[in-house]
Scaffold this motif. Sequence first.
Motif, PDB file in Angstrom:
ATOM      1  N   ASP A 228       0.827  -1.696   0.553  1.00 31.56           N
ATOM      2  CA  ASP A 228      -0.184   0.136  -0.334  1.00 31.56           C
ATOM      3  C   ASP A 228       1.144   1.227   0.274  1.00 31.56           C
ATOM      4  O   ASP A 228       1.341   1.664   0.885  1.00 31.56           O
ATOM      5  CB  ASP A 228      -0.773   0.230   0.586  1.00 31.56           C
ATOM      6  CG  ASP A 228      -2.036   0.404   0.684  1.00 31.56           C
ATOM      7  OD1 ASP A 228      -2.525   1.122  -0.179  1.00 31.56           O
ATOM      8  OD2 ASP A 228      -2.127   2.029   1.800  1.00 31.56           O
ATOM      9  N   GLN A 229       2.073   1.507  -1.083  1.00 31.88           N
ATOM     10  CA  GLN A 229       3.268   2.626  -1.083  1.00 31.88           C
ATOM     11  C   GLN A 229       2.712   3.161  -2.147  1.00 31.88           C
ATOM     12  O   GLN A 229       2.324   2.413  -3.456  1.00 31.88           O
ATOM     13  CB  GLN A 229       4.246   2.009  -1.099  1.00 31.88           C
ATOM     14  CG  GLN A 229       4.600   1.536   0.586  1.00 31.88           C
ATOM     15  CD  GLN A 229       5.934   0.676   0.622  1.00 31.88           C
ATOM     16  OE1 GLN A 229       5.416  -0.464  -0.124  1.00 31.88           O
ATOM     17  NE2 GLN A 229       7.033   1.221   0.337  1.00 31.88           N
ATOM     18  N   HIS A 230       2.784   4.535  -2.424  1.00 31.46           N
ATOM     19  CA  HIS A 230       3.045   5.267  -3.796  1.00 31.46           C
ATOM     20  C   HIS A 230       4.273   4.891  -4.097  1.00 31.46           C
ATOM     21  O   HIS A 230       5.752   4.625  -3.704  1.00 31.46           O
ATOM     22  CB  HIS A 230       3.397   6.294  -3.697  1.00 31.46           C
ATOM     23  CG  HIS A 230       1.701   7.266  -1.850  1.00 31.46           C
ATOM     24  ND1 HIS A 230       0.610   7.048  -3.093  1.00 31.46           N
ATOM     25  CD2 HIS A 230       1.672   7.923  -1.509  1.00 31.46           C
ATOM     26  CE1 HIS A 230      -0.347   8.192  -2.314  1.00 31.46           C
ATOM     27  NE2 HIS A 230       0.739   7.994  -1.203  1.00 31.46           N
ATOM     28  N   PRO A 231       4.284   4.349  -5.426  1.00 28.81           N
ATOM     29  CA  PRO A 231       5.305   3.622  -6.242  1.00 28.81           C
ATOM     30  C   PRO A 231       6.187   5.115  -6.802  1.00 28.81           C
ATOM     31  O   PRO A 231       6.732   5.281  -8.353  1.00 28.81           O
ATOM     32  CB  PRO A 231       4.291   2.935  -7.535  1.00 28.81           C
ATOM     33  CG  PRO A 231       3.387   4.195  -8.257  1.00 28.81           C
ATOM     34  CD  PRO A 231       2.833   4.917  -6.517  1.00 28.81           C
ATOM     35  N   PHE A 232       6.297   5.613  -5.879  1.00 29.49           N
ATOM     36  CA  PHE A 232       7.593   6.666  -6.684  1.00 29.49           C
ATOM     37  C   PHE A 232       8.999   6.247  -7.513  1.00 29.49           C
ATOM     38  O   PHE A 232       9.379   5.174  -6.728  1.00 29.49           O
ATOM     39  CB  PHE A 232       8.317   7.233  -5.185  1.00 29.49           C
ATOM     40  CG  PHE A 232       7.517   8.180  -4.760  1.00 29.49           C
ATOM     41  CD1 PHE A 232       6.862   9.545  -5.075  1.00 29.49           C
ATOM     42  CD2 PHE A 232       6.629   7.976  -3.244  1.00 29.49           C
ATOM     43  CE1 PHE A 232       6.063   9.645  -4.500  1.00 29.49           C
ATOM     44  CE2 PHE A 232       5.623   8.997  -2.077  1.00 29.49           C
ATOM     45  CZ  PHE A 232       5.657  10.131  -3.170  1.00 29.49           C
ATOM     46  N   ALA A 233       9.384   6.682  -8.490  1.00 27.30           N
ATOM     47  CA  ALA A 233      10.528   6.537  -9.215  1.00 27.30           C
ATOM     48  C   ALA A 233      10.664   5.300  -9.733  1.00 27.30           C
ATOM     49  O   ALA A 233      11.075   4.896 -11.191  1.00 27.30           O
ATOM     50  CB  ALA A 233      11.851   6.229  -8.754  1.00 27.30           C
ATOM     51  N   LEU A 234       9.677   4.654  -9.087  1.00 27.71           N
ATOM     52  CA  LEU A 234       9.090   2.817 -10.204  1.00 27.71           C
ATOM     53  C   LEU A 234       8.725   3.057 -11.617  1.00 27.71           C
ATOM     54  O   LEU A 234       9.862   2.100 -11.993  1.00 27.71           O
ATOM     55  CB  LEU A 234       8.219   2.451  -9.463  1.00 27.71           C
ATOM     56  CG  LEU A 234       7.569   0.476  -9.921  1.00 27.71           C
ATOM     57  CD1 LEU A 234       8.921   0.123  -9.612  1.00 27.71           C
ATOM     58  CD2 LEU A 234       6.644   0.328 -10.025  1.00 27.71           C
ATOM     59  N   LEU A 235       8.495   3.849 -11.910  1.00 30.98           N
ATOM     60  CA  LEU A 235       8.269   4.046 -13.827  1.00 30.98           C
ATOM     61  C   LEU A 235       9.215   4.184 -14.398  1.00 30.98           C
ATOM     62  O   LEU A 235       9.547   3.964 -15.707  1.00 30.98           O
ATOM     63  CB  LEU A 235       7.093   5.058 -13.990  1.00 30.98           C
ATOM     64  CG  LEU A 235       6.803   5.881 -15.167  1.00 30.98           C
ATOM     65  CD1 LEU A 235       6.097   4.249 -16.183  1.00 30.98           C
ATOM     66  CD2 LEU A 235       6.250   6.496 -15.414  1.00 30.98           C
ATOM     67  N   PHE A 236      10.198   5.401 -13.762  1.00 30.22           N
ATOM     68  CA  PHE A 236      11.641   4.924 -14.688  1.00 30.22           C
ATOM     69  C   PHE A 236      13.025   3.609 -14.739  1.00 30.22           C
ATOM     70  O   PHE A 236      13.604   4.091 -15.535  1.00 30.22           O
ATOM     71  CB  PHE A 236      12.502   6.311 -13.952  1.00 30.22           C
ATOM     72  CG  PHE A 236      12.350   7.412 -13.415  1.00 30.22           C
ATOM     73  CD1 PHE A 236      11.303   8.172 -14.517  1.00 30.22           C
ATOM     74  CD2 PHE A 236      12.002   8.119 -11.934  1.00 30.22           C
ATOM     75  CE1 PHE A 236      10.664   9.240 -14.059  1.00 30.22           C
ATOM     76  CE2 PHE A 236      11.828   9.070 -11.962  1.00 30.22           C
ATOM     77  CZ  PHE A 236      10.624  10.065 -13.649  1.00 30.22           C
ATOM     78  N   PHE A 237      12.466   2.953 -13.923  1.00 24.86           N
ATOM     79  CA  PHE A 237      13.113   1.632 -14.068  1.00 24.86           C
ATOM     80  C   PHE A 237      12.511   0.456 -14.558  1.00 24.86           C
ATOM     81  O   PHE A 237      13.070  -0.502 -14.587  1.00 24.86           O
ATOM     82  CB  PHE A 237      14.269   1.778 -13.550  1.00 24.86           C
ATOM     83  CG  PHE A 237      13.196   1.058 -11.827  1.00 24.86           C
ATOM     84  CD1 PHE A 237      13.334   0.012 -11.399  1.00 24.86           C
ATOM     85  CD2 PHE A 237      13.424   2.110 -10.848  1.00 24.86           C
ATOM     86  CE1 PHE A 237      12.835  -0.458 -10.016  1.00 24.86           C
ATOM     87  CE2 PHE A 237      13.070   2.101  -9.681  1.00 24.86           C
ATOM     88  CZ  PHE A 237      12.775   0.589  -8.929  1.00 24.86           C
ATOM     89  N   ASN A 238      11.326   0.125 -14.185  1.00 20.51           N
ATOM     90  CA  ASN A 238      10.333  -1.037 -13.947  1.00 20.51           C
ATOM     91  C   ASN A 238      10.035  -1.476 -15.192  1.00 20.51           C
ATOM     92  O   ASN A 238       8.675  -0.674 -15.289  1.00 20.51           O
ATOM     93  CB  ASN A 238       9.466  -1.242 -12.910  1.00 20.51           C
ATOM     94  CG  ASN A 238       8.823  -2.720 -12.392  1.00 20.51           C
ATOM     95  OD1 ASN A 238       7.484  -3.136 -13.612  1.00 20.51           O
ATOM     96  ND2 ASN A 238       9.207  -3.329 -11.425  1.00 20.51           N
TER      97      ASN A 238
END
Length: 897
Positions: free
Chosen positions: A345-355
Amino acid sequence: MGMDWLKWLLGLGVMSLVVIVGLKQLSCQAAKPTMQLLWVWWEAEKPAATNFPQPERNPFAPLNEREAAVLSEGRWIGITGKYAETPFLEYEVTVPQTADYHFFVRKFWKHGPFRWRFDNQQWQEVPHEVSLLDEEELRTFIVANWIYAGQVRLTAGKHRLRIEQIGKEGAAAYDCFLLINRLWIPKGKLKPNERAQVNVAGWSTFDPDSDNFAPSPIDLRSLNEKFAGEKGFIAVKGDQFVHSKTGEPVRFWGVNAGPDIVRLPKPFVDYLARHLAKLGVNIVRIHGRVWRGDNIRQVDTDYLDRLFYFITAMKRQGIYTGLSIYFPLWLRMSEQRDGFAGYKDQHPFALLFFNREFQDIYKGWWRTLLTTPNPYTGLSLRNEPAVAYVELVNEDSYLFWTFNYDAVPAPQMELLEREFGEWLERKYGSLEKALQEWDNRKHQRDDFAQKQVGFLHLWEIFNQRDKRCQDTAEFLAKHQRDFFAEMTRFIKSELGYKGLVVCSNWITADERTLGPLDKWSNLVGDFMDRHGYFGGVHKGERAGWAISVGDLYSDLSALTLPQREKAFSLPIMDICYNGKPSIISEINWTPPNRFRAEFPVLCAAYGALQGSDGFFFFALAGPFWQRTLSKFAIQTPTVMGQFPATALLFRKGLVRTANEVVKVEAKLADLFALKGVPVRAPVNLDELRAKDIPEGGRLKSEQIEAIDPMSFFVGRVTLNITEQGGLSEMADLSRFIDRSGQVVKSATGELTWDYGRGIVTINATKAQGAVGFLKRAGRIELSDVAIEVDAEYASVLIVSLDDLPIRTSRKVLVQVVTEETNNGWQVELSDGLMKIVALGGAPLLVKNAVGRIAFRRPDAGRCKVTALDGNGYPLKTIGTASNFSLLPDTLYYLVTP
């Protein structure tokens, strides 16, 4: 931003009955200038049949007289918890004439989705995600809102209305209902034939009726194209936006619209579009998620249809749109639900840049959004010139504090750690050699056997700046830039979108060393973007998004250049990076703050001076003027009430753009070495001294330690980041900045910022005026007009409406505004701050303007002055332009020969 995510706590349902029939001749927004107004109003707490609890057992009942005063007849009906049977309400409603009626419901926020029908007609459904047309608070988290439920045709006589709750549990509450045969502006508990009665000494109400859009001198619709995109897609030429077909430059005066605005019923979207065009708006940033709440891998098709209609309605009024569809705060990741390891239940900070998996989901959103045909135009958005730009990511960056091992779960961070390891191997040949270059500096997350290299905390990076810090910063900046480049390629080449792409708009953990790296990563986009908010202290549990009783705050004006920690930096201070256009897609002087009248004036005047390309005020709250202040209020007299003059000034360039006064050349290798550049560095005014430069001289690069913040009030500031670097220069600013007198003048000679007294004056040929603590100044003499205002704080702006100099113009707008507040707002002093004792409510009050204005033109004695109402329609002639007194309750005056 908003309070939606908090209000899940509550649940309820029901309403009342008292029938009032109104038959009256009034002007309306429909096709005819006048038509017979038909309406029926009844109370929710008086049903003919129901299984709701009795009103006295309503779990959301008012607790005192003040709360009761918010409600129609002081009560409402409600329910909460789990339902053993479907909650329902039935009413007997008598309709005066056969007609098509709009059905409005005043209820408790979005709680209690329901369906309704009259007699045996088809059921109509009101979902949870319904747009709120207004809001009045009983107490924290308990609010009453009007919503639009739909249309129905009814014959004259008696009808049976049935309402049924959807779902088996939750909160719902109803106050009253209205059937009416025209578009209507909800005004709390006021019926269509009632007006707010307020008598507060020194203040007047601001509560305009709905606009019929008859000809008006303040109507700026003609500034827009016949339809957005008439002159082609928006393109970039040098440091400006242009129309691709004609090459004409264009500046954007815009607003932000969230999903609630997009979901407005179509008649209200049409009204809003025309209203915005009238006020000079030519772009709307649509800022909201497009995926389904229960499945991030699918686009919400209902929302998509509403989005298509919204874009089409804006297009018809010559208003462009920008699309912002991803912000990590709109999403809470769960490993079990969403399939991304480590998330709880966390905000996906930075995830879009590498996943890569998340990037595929993200690409799917854009593919659906840009390639699905718009049913209202037949065009897909990739071929729609009315969509000026798309935005890749809102407020996220590797170089902001949210990039850390607490925010990004270990299973996800491992993916990026391995990429970091591979990058280091390519750079040094092996991880062991990299470690040698780092003087054997290790990190607890290092696992060279698995090719994983840990990330230092950002604080270490910009404070210690050793070789490991430098390599980490370089990798993160390049990785982020590669992401932006790939997504730009995907949207333009693979999806075929023909408009512009902007990367992001966020700040960093350190403006001097990390800030330029972040901007460099964004340079792969077509233009640059940023966000900025200004205000005093605001403390409270919900202060980040709401105004509540008990909050502590301070009023703050930017005009005195207030220093925080002996420094200042204002949102309007704009740097042009690498010769690209620059916008600020979110800006606000947030309430509570009595000094907001300066906000749109500073944006318009200094935005024009610096060559800024767009301002987007954050954010719309509904289709009409707001009747109370909210945390991000803009549809109020001090902000959008000043749009007619400020939008015209900015878009038409009534204040000239200055030449470059500061030019910074940065070498990319120096940025990777964390040497930084003086990017809008806040400077201590007490310590800043004028440089010893010969008259007309320019400072060389090695002498520029920080960009003087005053330079933004003198002219244009540019920063170029290149492989080779270059010579930085700064003009002799001492000719324009008088630090002892606390005055800074623009290089064009048209703007003067007296920060000692807190006053800005505008003195151009087609725009003149003053904003700030005008009573201190006494009589302000400008080229063609003299202003004398007795109010402590006010904004007076005079602009030519026919593109002629004020001295010869045949149509001049005088725009005057002071301060605004809620009716009944109460505060008390607490430890040097203001403590909110009562929020008050509708309508908004405007402090009375007191003063005189005198035009100095040969025919001033023959020019008549006409006072206009809140929608810009003539009220009465009040004198001649040679010398006239301001009226206490008037924002606009028209001066004509």
